[in-house]
Design an enzyme around this catalytic site. Structure first.
Site, short mmCIF file in Angstrom:
data_model
loop_
_atom_site.label_atom_id
_atom_site.label_comp_id
_atom_site.label_asym_id
_atom_site.label_seq_id
_atom_site.Cartn_x
_atom_site.Cartn_y
_atom_site.Cartn_z
N GLU A 1 0.82 -1.21 0.00
CA GLU A 1 0.00 0.00 0.00
C GLU A 1 0.86 1.27 0.00
O GLU A 1 0.36 2.35 0.30
CB GLU A 1 -0.94 0.03 1.22
N HIS B 1 -2.58 2.38 8.48
CA HIS B 1 -3.67 1.57 7.92
C HIS B 1 -3.83 0.32 8.78
O HIS B 1 -2.85 -0.38 9.04
CB HIS B 1 -3.35 1.20 6.47
N HIS C 1 -6.94 -2.93 10.17
CA HIS C 1 -8.16 -3.68 9.85
C HIS C 1 -9.02 -3.89 11.10
O HIS C 1 -9.29 -5.03 11.47
CB HIS C 1 -7.80 -5.06 9.27
N GLU D 1 -16.92 12.11 22.76
CA GLU D 1 -15.64 12.76 22.44
C GLU D 1 -15.40 12.88 20.93
O GLU D 1 -14.53 13.64 20.50
CB GLU D 1 -14.49 11.93 23.03
N HIS E 1 -12.80 -3.40 4.22
CA HIS E 1 -11.36 -3.64 4.29
C HIS E 1 -10.73 -3.05 5.57
O HIS E 1 -10.17 -3.80 6.36
CB HIS E 1 -10.68 -3.04 3.04
P1 13P Z 1 1.08 -5.41 3.13
O1 13P Z 1 1.50 -6.65 3.89
O2 13P Z 1 1.63 -5.40 1.73
O3 13P Z 1 1.39 -4.14 3.91
O4 13P Z 1 -0.51 -5.49 2.94
C1 13P Z 1 -1.35 -5.57 4.06
C2 13P Z 1 -2.64 -4.86 3.84
O5 13P Z 1 -3.31 -4.54 4.81
C3 13P Z 1 -3.10 -4.55 2.46
O6 13P Z 1 -4.14 -3.64 2.48
ZN ZN Z 2 -5.30 -3.64 4.36
#
Ligand code: 13P
Ligand code: ZN
Length: 276
Positions: A117, A141, A143, A171, A212
């Site tokens: 990413e 980023h 999940h 908050e 995602h």
């Molecule tokens: P990477 O391992 O390449 O960072 O990918 C993980 C991910 O969350 C892709 O969106």
């Molecule tokens: Zn991801």
């Protein structure tokens, strides 16, 4: 000479990796983190860098960050392993003079590559640095399950997500008064999702990726991590309330209450998101 491992920048970076793992946001290799180093970070560590690895073209180009250095997570690497082996799981990239290529100057040992990413991180760094007068340095980023769950039940708009999250925890209007952006489901990794995320990040410091995960940004590790944590906590409360109420909410914080919380902490709520 400071070792890269002992530097405050790398220690702060690794702490985010470990804390995000502990909170369950990084199954397997899920998630990635980048930090745009300051001139003094680079000065302190330059002696530990090597310049013998090849330049690699990126899928995107932005000249505004030419010559910058980033600490990055590796593609396919697990956040939980970053603390044990920083040089195997993380790296430092130098961006080329045209802003369209990088070379690894530290870490990512044994042929590891930067996160898949990185195109998204790079364009988001460029747009947030421009939006904040250079203050934004961290792009994160993850999940987290609850914010992803909401992408199955809420309309995929900034207005729907921002209002639902603001209403879910008092908050929130103070922590992200500008709201959150939303990018529809796309194939991850590469220039297409990078461009869509860049456009959303031009307005928001946090962007949901449908089905995602979530991207957050900030001037330092605490801000970007805290924004991820606050949004995910609000999403968790929303999911719990929707589940307990079988999809119905008996009452929420009124819009005027959201405005007043933001104002109480010296912020202006993004009114355009309340009009939709
Ligand atoms: P990477 O391992 O390449 O960072 O990918 C993980 C991910 O969350 C892709 O969106
Ligand atoms: Zn991801």
């Amino acid at each position: 000479m400071t070792s890269v491992e002992a530097s405050p920048a790398l220690r702060g970076f690794v702490r985010v990796c470990s804390d995000g793992w502990s909170l369950g946001w990084h199954e397997r290799n899920g998630g990635n983190l980048t930090y745009r180093m300051t001139a003094s970070d680079v000065e302190d560590l330059r002696g530990a860098f090597s310049f013998d690895r090849p330049w690699v073209p990126m899928g995107v180009r932005d000249g505004s960050l030419a010559g910058e250095h980033f600490i990055v997570t590796g593609s396919g690497k697990y956040m939980r392993n970053a603390a044990d082996d920083p040089a195997g799981n993380l790296g430092v990239l130098e961006i080329g003079p045209e802003g369209d290529r990088y070379r690894i100057v530290w870490g990512l040992e044994n042929g590891a590559r930067p996160t898949s990413e990185f195109d998204s991180h790079y364009l988001c760094h460029a747009v947030r640095a421009a939006a904040t007068g250079g203050k934004t340095r961290v792009m994160y980023h993850a999940h987290p399950a609850n914010i992803v769950a909401l992408t199955f039940v809420l309309p995929l708009t900034a207005a729907a997500f921002s209002r639902a999250l603001w209403q879910s925890e008092t908050e929130c209007p103070m922590v992200f008064p500008n709201g959150v952006g939303v990018v529809e489901w796309m194939v991850p990794g590469g220039p297409e999702i990078a461009e869509a995320t860049r456009q959303a990040m031009a307005q928001y410091d946090a962007v949901v990726w449908a089905h995602h995960g979530l991207f957050t940004s900030g001037p330092d590790f605490d801000s970007a991590f805290g924004l991820m944590h606050t949004i995910e906590k609000a999403a968790q409360i929303r999911v719990l309330a929707l589940s307990a109420g079988q999809g119905q909410l008996r009452q929420v914080i009124p819009d005027d209450g959201l405005r007043r919380v933001a104002e109480a902490y010296g912020h202006q709520l993004n009114e355009s998101l309340l009009r939709e």
